[in-house]
Design a protein around this motif. Structure first.
Motif, PDB file in Angstrom:
ATOM      1  N   TRP A  84       8.235  38.650  24.247  1.00 25.24           N
ATOM      2  CA  TRP A  84       8.606  38.989  25.207  1.00 25.24           C
ATOM      3  C   TRP A  84       7.537  39.365  26.242  1.00 25.24           C
ATOM      4  O   TRP A  84       7.831  39.277  27.598  1.00 25.24           O
ATOM      5  CB  TRP A  84       9.800  39.893  25.095  1.00 25.24           C
ATOM      6  CG  TRP A  84       9.225  41.418  24.359  1.00 25.24           C
ATOM      7  CD1 TRP A  84       9.217  41.846  22.967  1.00 25.24           C
ATOM      8  CD2 TRP A  84       8.659  42.532  25.370  1.00 25.24           C
ATOM      9  NE1 TRP A  84       8.833  43.140  23.253  1.00 25.24           N
ATOM     10  CE2 TRP A  84       8.334  43.397  24.342  1.00 25.24           C
ATOM     11  CE3 TRP A  84       8.220  42.795  26.552  1.00 25.24           C
ATOM     12  CZ2 TRP A  84       7.759  44.512  24.770  1.00 25.24           C
ATOM     13  CZ3 TRP A  84       7.856  43.924  27.036  1.00 25.24           C
ATOM     14  CH2 TRP A  84       7.505  44.916  26.225  1.00 25.24           C
ATOM     15  N   GLY A  88      13.521  40.371  25.283  1.00 23.20           N
ATOM     16  CA  GLY A  88      13.508  39.788  23.858  1.00 23.20           C
ATOM     17  C   GLY A  88      14.294  38.903  23.445  1.00 23.20           C
ATOM     18  O   GLY A  88      13.876  38.077  22.697  1.00 23.20           O
ATOM     19  N   LYS A  89      15.556  38.931  24.000  1.00 21.35           N
ATOM     20  CA  LYS A  89      16.689  37.864  23.788  1.00 21.35           C
ATOM     21  C   LYS A  89      16.231  36.571  24.477  1.00 21.35           C
ATOM     22  O   LYS A  89      16.224  35.659  23.665  1.00 21.35           O
ATOM     23  CB  LYS A  89      17.821  38.374  24.070  1.00 21.35           C
ATOM     24  CG  LYS A  89      18.986  37.506  23.787  1.00 21.35           C
ATOM     25  CD  LYS A  89      20.284  38.286  24.390  1.00 21.35           C
ATOM     26  CE  LYS A  89      21.591  37.242  24.096  1.00 21.35           C
ATOM     27  NZ  LYS A  89      22.681  37.884  24.554  1.00 21.35           N
ATOM     28  N   ASP A 148      10.732  32.681  19.728  1.00 20.21           N
ATOM     29  CA  ASP A 148      10.328  34.137  19.346  1.00 20.21           C
ATOM     30  C   ASP A 148      10.426  35.429  19.966  1.00 20.21           C
ATOM     31  O   ASP A 148       9.709  35.501  21.134  1.00 20.21           O
ATOM     32  CB  ASP A 148       8.612  33.721  18.896  1.00 20.21           C
ATOM     33  CG  ASP A 148       7.886  34.904  18.236  1.00 20.21           C
ATOM     34  OD1 ASP A 148       8.559  35.902  18.157  1.00 20.21           O
ATOM     35  OD2 ASP A 148       6.732  34.521  17.640  1.00 20.21           O
ATOM     36  N   ARG A 149      11.065  36.136  19.696  1.00 20.97           N
ATOM     37  CA  ARG A 149      11.532  37.308  20.365  1.00 20.97           C
ATOM     38  C   ARG A 149      10.251  38.171  20.740  1.00 20.97           C
ATOM     39  O   ARG A 149      10.063  39.006  21.594  1.00 20.97           O
ATOM     40  CB  ARG A 149      12.552  38.086  19.706  1.00 20.97           C
ATOM     41  CG  ARG A 149      13.953  37.548  19.833  1.00 20.97           C
ATOM     42  CD  ARG A 149      15.138  38.615  19.237  1.00 20.97           C
ATOM     43  NE  ARG A 149      16.573  38.034  19.412  1.00 20.97           N
ATOM     44  CZ  ARG A 149      17.403  38.831  19.764  1.00 20.97           C
ATOM     45  NH1 ARG A 149      17.516  40.091  19.549  1.00 20.97           N
ATOM     46  NH2 ARG A 149      18.690  38.272  19.767  1.00 20.97           N
ATOM     47  N   GLY A 150       9.173  38.163  19.655  1.00 27.70           N
ATOM     48  CA  GLY A 150       8.154  39.066  19.890  1.00 27.70           C
ATOM     49  C   GLY A 150       7.285  38.647  20.907  1.00 27.70           C
ATOM     50  O   GLY A 150       6.263  39.336  21.262  1.00 27.70           O
ATOM     51  N   ASN A 182      12.589  46.748  30.536  1.00 29.31           N
ATOM     52  CA  ASN A 182      13.883  46.974  30.067  1.00 29.31           C
ATOM     53  C   ASN A 182      14.819  47.010  30.936  1.00 29.31           C
ATOM     54  O   ASN A 182      15.945  47.286  30.803  1.00 29.31           O
ATOM     55  CB  ASN A 182      13.834  48.390  29.351  1.00 29.31           C
ATOM     56  CG  ASN A 182      12.994  48.682  28.211  1.00 29.31           C
ATOM     57  OD1 ASN A 182      12.899  47.818  27.267  1.00 29.31           O
ATOM     58  ND2 ASN A 182      12.201  49.493  28.523  1.00 29.31           N
ATOM     59  N   GLY A 240      13.454  34.713  22.598  1.00 28.03           N
ATOM     60  CA  GLY A 240      13.870  34.294  21.333  1.00 28.03           C
ATOM     61  C   GLY A 240      14.629  32.938  21.326  1.00 28.03           C
ATOM     62  O   GLY A 240      14.762  32.120  20.363  1.00 28.03           O
TER      63      GLY A 240
END
Length: 225
Positions: free
Chosen positions: A189, A174-175, A185-187, A204, A178
């Motif tokens: 990922w 996510g980072k 945009d982290r979304g 993860n 972004g």
């Protein structure tokens, strides 16, 4: 043109008859110069005709002698012209790439505590705070004092979008998504995850040093062109 007129005139006068025309040896004809032959006017037309025929044969012999040497030079010249044209195309492409880089960039939202040095030092931009003038030059229309920028303002960092990203300590998908040079945009990922399933079994769990592919779709957030 004069020599052709001489030949035509000689034919009309019947002077070209091989039965009665005098012949001159090459040694005799070589004693004359072009100017001397031209100065004869309408006198001694057979001599003039013989001289120009001899001069032409001499010129043809010289051409035949040099032609084998000239042909390779012509080919070399043609090859050099092709190389020069190719280099000019490469130079033009490079200039366009430089212009594209100068005029492109990604949007960066300034947060509290940031300065141009800090922004330039981010690893996903330049990883070198000393390169802050590049950001300043790109944003002179909105930054009058490089020591004075404001949280909440958006500036352009002149860096290209990346096609690959090397994971550093503290990163997660996510980072990374972004980062402005990635998607901004982290979304997004999951797009990173899908593009790198070959090396990511758990979204993860990623590791420093991994090189991730960054795929592009028709639109993305955070960038400008």
């Amino acid at each position: 043109m004069k020599r052709y007129l001489l030949i035509a005139l000689a034919l009309c006068l019947g002077l070209a008859s091989t039965a009665s025309a005098r012949t001159w040896s090459a040694e005799e004809l070589s004693q004359y110069s072009h100017d001397q032959i031209d100065a004869m006017g309408n006198d001694n037309l057979p001599l003039q005709i013989a001289y120009w025929e001899w001069a032409k044969s001499e010129a043809d012999a010289v051409v035949a002698q040099w032609e084998p040497q000239v042909l390779p030079l012509r080919q070399q010249a043609s090859d050099l012209d092709a190389q020069i044209a190719d280099l000019n195309r490469q130079i033009s492409d490079l200039r366009r790439a430089i212009d594209d880089l100068r005029n492109s960039g990604v949007n960066h939202l300034i947060v509290e505590g940031e300065c141009l040095w800090t922004i330039a030092s981010y690893h996903y931009y330049y990883n070198d705070g000393a390169r802050w003038p590049m950001i300043y030059d790109r944003n002179r229309d909105k930054i009058s004092d490089p020591d004075l920028i404001y949280a909440g303002d958006t500036i352009i960092v002149p860096v290209p979008l990346v096609n690959q990203y090397t994971v550093v300590e503290g990163d997660f998908l996510g980072k990374i998504a972004g980062y402005a040079v990635v998607y901004g945009d982290r979304g997004l990922w999951p797009q990173l995850y899908e593009a790198n399933r070959g090396q990511i079994s758990d979204p993860n769990l990623i590791f420093p040093g991994q090189v991730l592919s960054v795929t592009r779709t028709g639109s993305r957030a955070g960038g400008t062109r």
